[in-house]
Design an enzyme around this catalytic site. Structure first.
Site, PDB file in Angstrom:
ATOM      1  N   LYS A  85      -9.747   2.692  14.570  1.00  0.00           N
ATOM      2  CA  LYS A  85      -8.427   3.162  15.036  1.00  0.00           C
ATOM      3  C   LYS A  85      -8.436   3.299  16.560  1.00  0.00           C
ATOM      4  O   LYS A  85      -7.479   2.928  17.235  1.00  0.00           O
ATOM      5  CB  LYS A  85      -8.063   4.486  14.365  1.00  0.00           C
ATOM      6  CG  LYS A  85      -7.813   4.351  12.876  1.00  0.00           C
ATOM      7  CD  LYS A  85      -6.634   3.435  12.579  1.00  0.00           C
ATOM      8  CE  LYS A  85      -6.513   3.048  11.138  1.00  0.00           C
ATOM      9  NZ  LYS A  85      -5.583   1.947  10.866  1.00  0.00           N
ATOM     10  N   ILE A 124       1.583   3.893   2.291  1.00  0.00           N
ATOM     11  CA  ILE A 124       2.584   4.186   3.330  1.00  0.00           C
ATOM     12  C   ILE A 124       3.488   2.970   3.560  1.00  0.00           C
ATOM     13  O   ILE A 124       4.696   3.100   3.762  1.00  0.00           O
ATOM     14  CB  ILE A 124       1.904   4.631   4.641  1.00  0.00           C
ATOM     15  CG1 ILE A 124       0.896   5.765   4.367  1.00  0.00           C
ATOM     16  CG2 ILE A 124       2.937   5.081   5.670  1.00  0.00           C
ATOM     17  CD1 ILE A 124      -0.057   6.063   5.507  1.00  0.00           C
ATOM     18  N   ASN A 145      -6.315  -3.237  -1.880  1.00  0.00           N
ATOM     19  CA  ASN A 145      -6.237  -1.807  -2.228  1.00  0.00           C
ATOM     20  C   ASN A 145      -4.844  -1.464  -2.765  1.00  0.00           C
ATOM     21  O   ASN A 145      -4.322  -0.383  -2.510  1.00  0.00           O
ATOM     22  CB  ASN A 145      -6.564  -0.947  -1.007  1.00  0.00           C
ATOM     23  CG  ASN A 145      -6.953   0.470  -1.405  1.00  0.00           C
ATOM     24  OD1 ASN A 145      -7.569   0.678  -2.453  1.00  0.00           O
ATOM     25  ND2 ASN A 145      -6.573   1.443  -0.603  1.00  0.00           N
ATOM     26  N   TYR A 152     -14.713   3.687  10.458  1.00  0.00           N
ATOM     27  CA  TYR A 152     -13.263   3.655  10.214  1.00  0.00           C
ATOM     28  C   TYR A 152     -12.517   4.275  11.397  1.00  0.00           C
ATOM     29  O   TYR A 152     -11.603   3.671  11.965  1.00  0.00           O
ATOM     30  CB  TYR A 152     -12.898   4.395   8.915  1.00  0.00           C
ATOM     31  CG  TYR A 152     -11.408   4.659   8.817  1.00  0.00           C
ATOM     32  CD1 TYR A 152     -10.519   3.621   8.575  1.00  0.00           C
ATOM     33  CD2 TYR A 152     -10.892   5.947   9.028  1.00  0.00           C
ATOM     34  CE1 TYR A 152      -9.148   3.851   8.524  1.00  0.00           C
ATOM     35  CE2 TYR A 152      -9.524   6.189   8.983  1.00  0.00           C
ATOM     36  CZ  TYR A 152      -8.665   5.131   8.732  1.00  0.00           C
ATOM     37  OH  TYR A 152      -7.310   5.362   8.710  1.00  0.00           O
ATOM     38  N   ARG A 190      -5.160  21.473   7.322  1.00  0.00           N
ATOM     39  CA  ARG A 190      -4.628  20.152   7.700  1.00  0.00           C
ATOM     40  C   ARG A 190      -3.107  20.224   7.719  1.00  0.00           C
ATOM     41  O   ARG A 190      -2.500  21.130   7.150  1.00  0.00           O
ATOM     42  CB  ARG A 190      -5.055  19.081   6.678  1.00  0.00           C
ATOM     43  CG  ARG A 190      -6.543  18.873   6.561  1.00  0.00           C
ATOM     44  CD  ARG A 190      -7.150  18.142   7.763  1.00  0.00           C
ATOM     45  NE  ARG A 190      -8.578  17.910   7.593  1.00  0.00           N
ATOM     46  CZ  ARG A 190      -9.533  18.787   7.921  1.00  0.00           C
ATOM     47  NH1 ARG A 190      -9.211  19.965   8.428  1.00  0.00           N
ATOM     48  NH2 ARG A 190     -10.804  18.489   7.728  1.00  0.00           N
ATOM     49  N   LEU A 203      -7.355  15.257  -0.651  1.00  0.00           N
ATOM     50  CA  LEU A 203      -7.113  16.454  -1.456  1.00  0.00           C
ATOM     51  C   LEU A 203      -5.996  16.278  -2.498  1.00  0.00           C
ATOM     52  O   LEU A 203      -6.189  16.597  -3.680  1.00  0.00           O
ATOM     53  CB  LEU A 203      -6.778  17.630  -0.511  1.00  0.00           C
ATOM     54  CG  LEU A 203      -6.450  18.957  -1.190  1.00  0.00           C
ATOM     55  CD1 LEU A 203      -7.639  19.472  -1.978  1.00  0.00           C
ATOM     56  CD2 LEU A 203      -6.020  19.994  -0.135  1.00  0.00           C
ATOM     57  N   SER A 244      -4.304   7.298  13.680  1.00  0.00           N
ATOM     58  CA  SER A 244      -4.649   8.484  12.896  1.00  0.00           C
ATOM     59  C   SER A 244      -5.019   9.647  13.795  1.00  0.00           C
ATOM     60  O   SER A 244      -5.536   9.450  14.903  1.00  0.00           O
ATOM     61  CB  SER A 244      -5.837   8.116  12.008  1.00  0.00           C
ATOM     62  OG  SER A 244      -6.393   9.273  11.458  1.00  0.00           O
ATOM     63  N   GLY A 289     -18.832  15.691   8.151  1.00  0.00           N
ATOM     64  CA  GLY A 289     -17.807  14.993   8.928  1.00  0.00           C
ATOM     65  C   GLY A 289     -16.453  15.694   8.887  1.00  0.00           C
ATOM     66  O   GLY A 289     -15.555  15.345   9.654  1.00  0.00           O
ATOM     67  N   ASP A 290     -16.285  16.670   7.987  1.00  0.00           N
ATOM     68  CA  ASP A 290     -14.990  17.370   7.916  1.00  0.00           C
ATOM     69  C   ASP A 290     -14.860  18.354   9.074  1.00  0.00           C
ATOM     70  O   ASP A 290     -15.812  19.061   9.399  1.00  0.00           O
ATOM     71  CB  ASP A 290     -14.862  18.144   6.591  1.00  0.00           C
ATOM     72  CG  ASP A 290     -14.373  17.259   5.454  1.00  0.00           C
ATOM     73  OD1 ASP A 290     -14.003  16.102   5.724  1.00  0.00           O
ATOM     74  OD2 ASP A 290     -14.374  17.730   4.299  1.00  0.00           O
ATOM     75  N   GLY A 340       0.825  -1.208   0.000  1.00  0.00           N
ATOM     76  CA  GLY A 340       0.000   0.000   0.000  1.00  0.00           C
ATOM     77  C   GLY A 340       0.856   1.253   0.000  1.00  0.00           C
ATOM     78  O   GLY A 340       2.092   1.200  -0.096  1.00  0.00           O
TER      79      GLY A 340
END
Ligand SMILES: NC(=O)c1ccc[n+]([C@@H]2O[C@H](COP(=O)([O-])OP(=O)(O)OC[C@H]3O[C@@H](n4cnc5c(N)ncnc54)[C@H](O)[C@@H]3O)[C@@H](O)[C@H]2O)c1
Length: 337
Positions: A154, A12, A35, A150, A231, A200, A125, A297-298, A10
């Site tokens: 975490k 990272i 993914n 999600y 961010r 983004l 996260s 949700g942002d 993936g």
């Protein structure tokens, strides 16, 4: 010294595999390609001059996890990236997320408890902080109720590891990432979003290359200097290096507790408009965008206080937003050529 990297094909994970080799480790990768693409292994080979060991295995299958550890009982640590990560999809299909992100974690920890000593690095996260009251966010800011299944995986993941480490041989470091972006400078590996990107930077680069007509900026009425959300964008190569430093900390028994938590960010917040401007500067392209309503949700802003990571972990992000965007742009151009 061999390190298990789950989700190592993936975004990272693949960059971390490179940094592990750069630091003298070897990696064995587990990935089920849900993914990612098998071609990432070729990209890794081109960078490293050799192909890392790879097992195409689904971590939701407990027996496969058991057989893996029976075969690879020499791993000195586990860096656990494998997870499903699309917030919207997790709302639509929560059980997929709980099964993949929780069951897999439990199966791995169960195997680690059988070892005399185990070192475990977990991908967490900054979503655990929700909209924190104070900026920049320190590690002792309170964990807020999760806004999606999600995000909840975490938080639950951190709790499962903490409860388990207390009573077992497992030492762990929880790494709370802010917003990972960019690609390897070689452009041999990078981010490969499936479908319409939710983040983004891939949306920007796909718009820059002409794959998307225009970028939607979700809201310009936030209480920030230019009205767009803020961010902390961290270059994936810097982020990858932090995993190696964290692993070395555990291997050298430098950790001060069975479970430690570190924020991984640059410490600098950038607004959406600032990112667009920076992209235009590094690419020389004008980016078409429109302002639309806020996305549910942002949050308004999130950027890291990195003091603990800098002083205790001994790691610091070095690369700039411009360098991140330039590498992401180089990668986008390479995969579309
Ligand atoms: N990218 C981000 O913005 C971000 C931010 C904070 C935290 N994280 C976390 O970091 C980790 C890595 O994120 P990423 O962006 O590299 O994601 P990614 O989707 O690119 O990588 C995850 C990899 O895990 C694999 N995988 C998923 N489920 C698996 C399973 N059951 N068995 C084997 N392999 C499986 C996927 O095929 C993929 O290659 C994830 O845990 C994610 O939640 C990511």
């Amino acid at each position: 010294m061999k390190v298990l990297v789950t989700g190592g094909l993936g975004f990272i994970g693949s960059h971390t595999v490179v940094e592990l080799y750069n630091a003298g480790f070897e990696a064995v990768i587990i990935d089920n390609l849900s993914n990612s693409s098998i071609n990432v292994l070729d990209g890794l080979e081109r960078i490293l001059g050799k192909k890392p060991e790879f097992e195409n295995l689904d971590l939701r299958d407990k027996q496969s996890v058991q057989s893996f550890f029976a075969k690879h009982n020499d791993v000195v640590g586990v860096i656990h990236f494998a997870a499903s990560k699309a917030v919207g999809e997790s709302v639509e299909n929560p059980l997929l997320y709980y099964e993949n992100n929780i069951n897999a974690l439990v199966y791995i920890l169960q195997e680690l408890t059988k070892m005399p000593q185990a070192n475990f690095i977990f991908s967490s996260s900054c979503t655990v902080y929700g909209q924190a009251e104070k900026m920049p966010i320190t590690e002792d800011a309170s964990v807020q109720p999760a806004m999606s299944p999600y995000g909840n995986t975490k938080q639950i993941g951190e709790e499962i590891i903490t409860d388990t480490a207390k009573v077992t041989n497992i030492n762990s470091i929880l790494l709370r990432y802010f917003n990972p972006v960019g690609a390897h400078p070689s452009a041999e590996i990078g981010e490969l979003p499936i479908g319409v990107p939710q983040n983004l930077v891939p949306f920007i680069t796909q718009t820059g290359i002409g794959l998307r007509e225009q970028l939607s900026v979700y809201g310009d009425d936030y209480p920030t200097p230019d009205g767009t959300a803020i961010r902390d964008y961290i270059h994936v190569v810097d982020l990858a290096k932090a995993h190696v430093v964290a692993l070395q900390r555990l291997l050298n028994k430098k950790n001060l507790a069975k479970v430690e938590t570190f924020n991984l960010g640059t410490g600098k917040g950038s607004s959406v408009l600032e990112v667009i401007n920076a992209f235009e500067k590094v690419s020389g392209k004008k980016l078409p965008y429109k302002i639309v309503g806020r996305r549910e949700g942002d949050i308004t802003e999130a950027y890291a206080n990195t003091d603990k990571a800098n002083t205790v972990l001994g790691w610091k992000a070095n690369l700039t937003l411009e360098e991140s965007l330039a590498s992401a742009w180089k990668w986008e151009q390479k995969i579309r050529s």
